[in-house]
Design a protein around this motif. Structure first.
Motif, PDB file in Angstrom:
ATOM      1  N   ASN A  48     -85.851  -0.971  -0.286  1.00  0.00           N
ATOM      2  CA  ASN A  48     -84.909  -2.065  -0.111  1.00  0.00           C
ATOM      3  C   ASN A  48     -83.484  -1.556  -0.297  1.00  0.00           C
ATOM      4  OD1 ASN A  48     -84.351  -1.993  -2.889  1.00  0.00           O
ATOM      5  ND2 ASN A  48     -85.575  -3.805  -3.343  1.00  0.00           N
ATOM      6  N   LYS A  49     -82.505  -2.439  -0.172  1.00  0.00           N
ATOM      7  CA  LYS A  49     -81.101  -2.006  -0.242  1.00  0.00           C
ATOM      8  C   LYS A  49     -80.724  -1.454  -1.613  1.00  0.00           C
ATOM      9  CE  LYS A  49     -79.236  -6.538  -1.344  1.00  0.00           C
ATOM     10  NZ  LYS A  49     -78.331  -7.588  -0.933  1.00  0.00           N
ATOM     11  N   ASN A  50     -81.521  -1.756  -2.643  1.00  0.00           N
ATOM     12  CA  ASN A  50     -81.284  -1.221  -3.986  1.00  0.00           C
ATOM     13  C   ASN A  50     -82.026   0.085  -4.216  1.00  0.00           C
ATOM     14  OD1 ASN A  50     -79.692  -3.478  -4.700  1.00  0.00           O
ATOM     15  ND2 ASN A  50     -81.545  -4.641  -5.096  1.00  0.00           N
ATOM     16  N   ARG A 108     -78.494  -2.706   6.615  1.00  0.00           N
ATOM     17  CA  ARG A 108     -77.908  -3.735   5.759  1.00  0.00           C
ATOM     18  C   ARG A 108     -78.840  -4.107   4.608  1.00  0.00           C
ATOM     19  NH1 ARG A 108     -75.326  -8.787   8.551  1.00  0.00           N
ATOM     20  NH2 ARG A 108     -73.727  -7.221   8.852  1.00  0.00           N
ATOM     21  N   HIS A 109     -80.169  -4.083   4.868  1.00  0.00           N
ATOM     22  CA  HIS A 109     -81.128  -4.549   3.866  1.00  0.00           C
ATOM     23  C   HIS A 109     -82.131  -3.501   3.420  1.00  0.00           C
ATOM     24  CE1 HIS A 109     -79.574  -8.553   4.483  1.00  0.00           C
ATOM     25  NE2 HIS A 109     -79.753  -8.411   5.782  1.00  0.00           N
ATOM     26  N   LYS A 110     -82.057  -2.299   3.996  1.00  0.00           N
ATOM     27  CA  LYS A 110     -83.084  -1.319   3.633  1.00  0.00           C
ATOM     28  C   LYS A 110     -82.654   0.108   3.950  1.00  0.00           C
ATOM     29  CE  LYS A 110     -85.479  -1.783   8.031  1.00  0.00           C
ATOM     30  NZ  LYS A 110     -86.710  -2.124   8.706  1.00  0.00           N
TER      31      LYS A 110
END
Length: 146
Positions: free
Chosen positions: A136-138, A120-122
């Motif tokens: 990271n998620k980006n 979800r975040h990474k």
């Protein structure tokens, strides 16, 4: 009253435990969500599928696709890939976010990718030499793990 409460509580727990049992079954490729089928066709069409497994539990549905060469992809119920791994061959890079592709090509130009997990975040990327890289998620670099 206390006995009634205990009886109701026991029945509730029993019912929940029966529902909590996972259902695993082998399915056809065509039964995968369309998004998962498209992903496999786009990036793994040269591979031969050994099996497709659907797992259902109380909270979610997941799919696992295993190829003859040992590669494995896990998809969520919507058909989004969550994890791709292979310890025998290098994985293709094409499905990675562009920022991760750029980072790997600049810092690890000859790297062999063995596993990538998308949370979800990474993103967690594992190279053949065991080096783990966290983004990271980006897709922006965060750190190395070993």
């Amino acid at each position: 009253m206390k006995k009634t409460f205990i009886l109701l509580f026991t029945l509730l727990i029993s019912g929940l435990s029966l529902r909590a049992e996972d259902i695993h079954r082998i399915i056809a490729f065509e039964e995968l969500p369309a998004k998962a089928q498209e992903f496999i066709t786009a990036y793994f069409s040269a591979q031969t599928i050994r099996f497709v497994r659907m797992e259902i539990d109380v909270t979610k549905t997941e799919y696992t696709v295993r190829f003859e060469n040992g590669m494995e992809i896990e998809f969520n119920g919507n058909g989004d890939w969550e994890e791709v791994e292979s310890h025998a061959e290098c994985l293709p890079f094409g499905f990675l976010p562009e920022s991760i592709l750029n980072y790997l090509s600049q810092r690890h130009p000859n790297a062999c990718l063995h596993e990538i997990a998308r949370g979800r975040h990474k993103f967690e990327v594992e190279l053949a030499d065991g080096l783990e890289i966290i983004f990271n998620k980006n897709g922006e670099f965060l750190r190395y793990d070993d």
